[in-house]
Design a protein around this motif. Structure first.
Motif, mmCIF file in Angstrom:
data_model
loop_
_atom_site.group_PDB
_atom_site.id
_atom_site.type_symbol
_atom_site.label_atom_id
_atom_site.label_comp_id
_atom_site.label_asym_id
_atom_site.label_seq_id
_atom_site.Cartn_x
_atom_site.Cartn_y
_atom_site.Cartn_z
ATOM 1 N N ASN A 218 0.827 -1.213 0.000
ATOM 2 C CA ASN A 218 0.000 0.000 0.000
ATOM 3 C C ASN A 218 0.857 1.257 0.000
ATOM 4 N N ALA A 219 1.947 1.225 0.774
ATOM 5 C CA ALA A 219 2.843 2.388 0.833
ATOM 6 C C ALA A 219 3.514 2.615 -0.517
ATOM 7 N N ILE A 220 3.960 1.541 -1.169
ATOM 8 C CA ILE A 220 4.604 1.682 -2.474
ATOM 9 C C ILE A 220 3.592 2.153 -3.517
ATOM 10 N N TYR A 221 2.363 1.718 -3.391
ATOM 11 C CA TYR A 221 1.298 2.172 -4.292
ATOM 12 C C TYR A 221 1.166 3.701 -4.233
ATOM 13 N N THR A 222 1.168 4.240 -3.021
ATOM 14 C CA THR A 222 1.081 5.698 -2.843
ATOM 15 C C THR A 222 2.314 6.378 -3.423
ATOM 16 N N GLN A 223 3.492 5.809 -3.195
ATOM 17 C CA GLN A 223 4.721 6.383 -3.739
ATOM 18 C C GLN A 223 4.696 6.391 -5.272
ATOM 19 N N LEU A 224 4.205 5.316 -5.855
ATOM 20 C CA LEU A 224 4.116 5.233 -7.314
ATOM 21 C C LEU A 224 3.156 6.268 -7.881
ATOM 22 N N SER A 225 2.066 6.519 -7.152
ATOM 23 C CA SER A 225 1.017 7.406 -7.671
ATOM 24 C C SER A 225 1.521 8.819 -7.929
ATOM 25 N N ASP B 209 1.752 2.547 -14.027
ATOM 26 C CA ASP B 209 0.382 2.010 -14.117
ATOM 27 C C ASP B 209 0.392 0.491 -13.998
ATOM 28 N N ALA B 210 1.345 -0.148 -14.661
ATOM 29 C CA ALA B 210 1.439 -1.607 -14.601
ATOM 30 C C ALA B 210 1.812 -2.067 -13.196
ATOM 31 N N LEU B 211 2.708 -1.337 -12.552
ATOM 32 C CA LEU B 211 3.132 -1.697 -11.197
ATOM 33 C C LEU B 211 1.994 -1.501 -10.192
ATOM 34 N N MET B 212 1.246 -0.414 -10.344
ATOM 35 C CA MET B 212 0.114 -0.168 -9.448
ATOM 36 C C MET B 212 -0.974 -1.220 -9.649
ATOM 37 N N ALA B 213 -1.184 -1.631 -10.904
ATOM 38 C CA ALA B 213 -2.178 -2.667 -11.184
ATOM 39 C C ALA B 213 -1.753 -3.993 -10.555
ATOM 40 N N PHE B 214 -0.454 -4.275 -10.572
ATOM 41 C CA PHE B 214 0.062 -5.502 -9.946
ATOM 42 C C PHE B 214 -0.181 -5.476 -8.441
ATOM 43 N N ILE B 215 0.067 -4.338 -7.810
ATOM 44 C CA ILE B 215 -0.192 -4.211 -6.369
ATOM 45 C C ILE B 215 -1.666 -4.477 -6.076
ATOM 46 N N GLN B 216 -2.543 -3.902 -6.886
ATOM 47 C CA GLN B 216 -3.978 -4.103 -6.670
ATOM 48 C C GLN B 216 -4.381 -5.562 -6.862
#
Length: 657
Positions: free
Chosen positions: A466-473, A481-488
């Motif tokens: 979740n923290a990395i998702y926020t950092q990526l955003s 986008d691909a990395l955030m989709a993988f996290i989800q």
């Protein structure tokens, strides 16, 4: 007088607030102490001294009082000489009066107007209206020791100089600020050989070189007034002045305070002796308290008591009623409630209580529930573990203080045919590098090859993603986008997340599975993987037979251990905890000693050794060989975490067959 002078310092005042009885045991070599603090270790783990050195740079004309630390009178004399100036800023100013002694982080004097600035290696949000005082008007518990610490300092200074007008501040990392340069954290190196108290080798001369500082100050005078007028108390039965006077008197006279025992405080008491301490002839302060206050003798100490009951929220109230032994508990007074389909918290507690009283070492297994759970998993099974850190001073320009750093993972695969593969691992041991996005790319690469179920142990991995998702955003990464989709896909969002998701391959928490369907008395109420693994090994003849063999003979691959490595060893007919077979990452400290000594740090109860090792890699100068050796220890440590999960799965699989 030098070191023989007994004074109530601010650290002893804080210790006395935790429990006044601790003042009698502290600094006495004859008593066991599980929390022997090492300044170098703390500096590595939390970065507090780095923050302190950066804070001093805000006051370039500040004068540091250092050397001769044990001579309170000399320190006071040097402070008084500096205070004769109309304007002066002092680091480590010393004040001594009536057996009370303090040193301040930063003291700014302009005539009789004084700023008292306490530097803390914590972070704050300047827009958080309930940072220190909660919505219901009470002091936020984690801040309590720090605020009372500053209240004590201000009180002592005011006693020394009644005419002064003192305003107090906390100086901390501001979550809203970002680093202005790359490599900020590398400008403050930690070394055992530094001459100054902080042990920091500072490689920058002025704030101009680093741009806008990530530190900020926040006024706390209003809260201190609430402490002084007893609106906020540390203990209901003691006013602020009474606590100072009574603690001072007890420490000066070296007498046992006889403060009433408390369930939560006594459960976490550092003055307990381990079997190793007993062999050394060390005394237990915990035992002395219960001998004096509850007349416990050998028989009582041998009885199963309530302190080790897992997540026992009724312990404090029951102690107040005089109930401390499991034999005196009833289903009614623990609030027993059954839950369909899985063990409730109190059902699990009652199983533990009954097994302890019956001296029953057999495990409880909800076979049907476990079978149904396991039946929902898809091969191949993936087991992952992350090692992470947070740093006060950011690695890179644009990063915030105390952002999560994911520097390592281990990944085991259990194939349907029973083959166990240490499939992949990642580590970034380079100083000053922000690893998170490369970490995630490596994780995505190895977990995206199939749709097998992914396992973690506890919530940590989900929190980090979740923290990395926020950092990526907010990043400019081309593949964000691909990395955030993988996290989800492999996680679920936190409760306070702006975006809400639960992935199709949301990781299965093996800890939750254990809590729902399994209890092993050998864990003594702990659900830590470091307790569950040896308990499972002790209970499973299948695992004992298998892992007593070299891993090369039992279809298990490893990236860090040779084929002749054997995981299961016994001594005196007891299984040796595999974690105790790993190389130590900080001098000769065990994982348990590190976690106990750094217990104030959030989440330190899972990965304290790795956190410390990463700090060592980041902030100390070492040879390539030393770096390689420490990284090797980290890789072995993390590999065992995921292999432990595999072993637990194998045990469960065997139970339901």
């Amino acid at each position: 007088m030098k070191r023989t002078l007994r004074c109530l310092t601010k650290s002893r005042f804080k210790l006395g607030l935790e429990c006044p009885n601790k003042l009698y045991y502290t600094r006495k070599k004859e008593y066991a102490n599980q929390k022997n603090e090492d300044p170098f270790l703390k500096a590595l783990a939390e970065g507090g001294f780095q923050v302190e050195e950066l804070a001093r740079m805000h006051y370039p004309d500040g004068v540091l009082i250092e050397g001769n630390d044990g001579d309170y009178h000399d320190l006071q004399k040097r402070t008084q000489e500096l205070l004769q100036r109309d304007k002066v800023t002092i680091f480590e100013a010393a004040f001594l009066i009536d057996g009370l002694f303090i040193r301040t982080d930063i003291l700014v004097k302009k005539g009789n107007d004084i700023e008292l600035i306490e530097v803390k290696s914590k972070s704050y949000d300047p827009f958080d209206e309930n940072l220190f005082i909660g919505k219901k008007g009470g002091m936020v518990k984690p801040w309590k020791p720090y605020l009372f610490d500053v209240a004590f300092q201000k009180h002592v200074i005011q006693l020394c100089y009644p005419d002064w007008s003192i305003t107090a501040f906390l100086m901390m990392a501001n979550k809203r600020k970002t680093a202005s340069i790359d490599g900020l954290n590398q400008l403050f190196r930690i070394t055992k050989t530094a001459q100054n108290r902080t042990g920091i080798d500072k490689r920058v001369d002025s704030l101009d070189e680093i741009g806008d500082s990530v530190l900020g100050t926040i006024s706390i005078d209003g809260i201190l007034d609430g402490i002084y007028n007893n609106k906020f108390k540390y203990h209901d039965s003691l006013t602020f002045l009474e606590s100072i006077n009574e603690l001072n008197k007890a420490y000066q006279n070296d007498v046992y305070f006889n403060w009433p025992t408390s369930f939560s405080t006594c459960k976490a008491c550092e003055f307990k002796s381990s079997p190793e301490d007993d062999e050394k002839g060390l005394k237990s302060g915990f035992k002395e308290c219960f001998t004096k206050q509850h007349q416990w003798g050998k028989n009582e100490f041998a009885k199963p008591n309530t302190f080790d009951i897992w997540d026992f929220r009724k312990g404090g109230a029951l102690l107040d009623e005089g109930i401390l032994f499991k034999e005196d508990l009833t289903t009614e007074n623990i609030g027993y409630i059954e839950q369909a389909g899985q063990l409730s918290r109190t059902e699990r507690q009652w199983i533990q209580i009954e097994k302890d009283l019956d001296n029953d070492a057999s495990s409880f297994i909800d076979t049907d529930g476990l079978q149904q759970e396991i039946g929902s998993w898809n091969f191949p099974l993936h087991f992952i573990d992350f090692e992470t850190s947070t740093v006060a001073l950011p690695f890179n320009k644009g990063r915030h203080p105390y952002e999560q750093i994911a520097f390592q993972f281990s990944h085991h695969i259990y194939h349907e045919d029973g083959t166990i593969e240490h499939a992949s691992e990642y580590i970034n041991d380079q100083a000053g590098v922000f690893p998170n996005f490369d970490f995630l790319r490596a994780l995505k690469k190895v977990l995206s090859k199939d749709q097998g179920t992914i396992f973690r142990y506890a919530t940590h991995e989900n929190t980090i993603l979740n923290a990395i998702y926020t950092q990526l955003s907010t990043s400019q990464e081309a593949d964000k986008d691909a990395l955030m989709a993988f996290i989800q896909e492999i996680s679920h969002s936190k409760k306070d997340s702006a975006n809400v998701w639960r992935g199709e391959r949301d990781m299965v928490d093996l800890l939750v599975v254990i809590k729902k369907y399994y209890y092993n008395p050998h864990t003594k109420g702990s659900n830590s993987i470091k307790a569950v693994l040896p308990a499972v090994l002790h209970s499973s003849s299948f695992l004992q037979d298998k892992y007593a063999n070299p891993i090369g003979n039992i279809n298990i691959s490893s990236k860090n251990f040779k084929d002749d490595h054997v995981w299961l060893r016994t001594e005196n007919n007891k299984v040796v905890n595999p974690y105790k077979m790993l190389p130590k990452v900080f001098d000769n400290w065990t994982e348990e000693e590190i976690e106990m000594s750094l217990s104030e740090i959030e989440d330190i109860d899972n990965g304290g050794a790795a956190l410390t090792a990463y700090g060592k890699l980041q902030y100390t100068d070492m040879s390539a060989e030393e770096r390689k050796e420490l990284s090797s220890a980290l890789l072995k440590y993390c590999e065992l975490d995921t292999l432990a999960m595999v072993m637990i799965y194998e045990y469960f699989k065997k139970l339901i067959e």
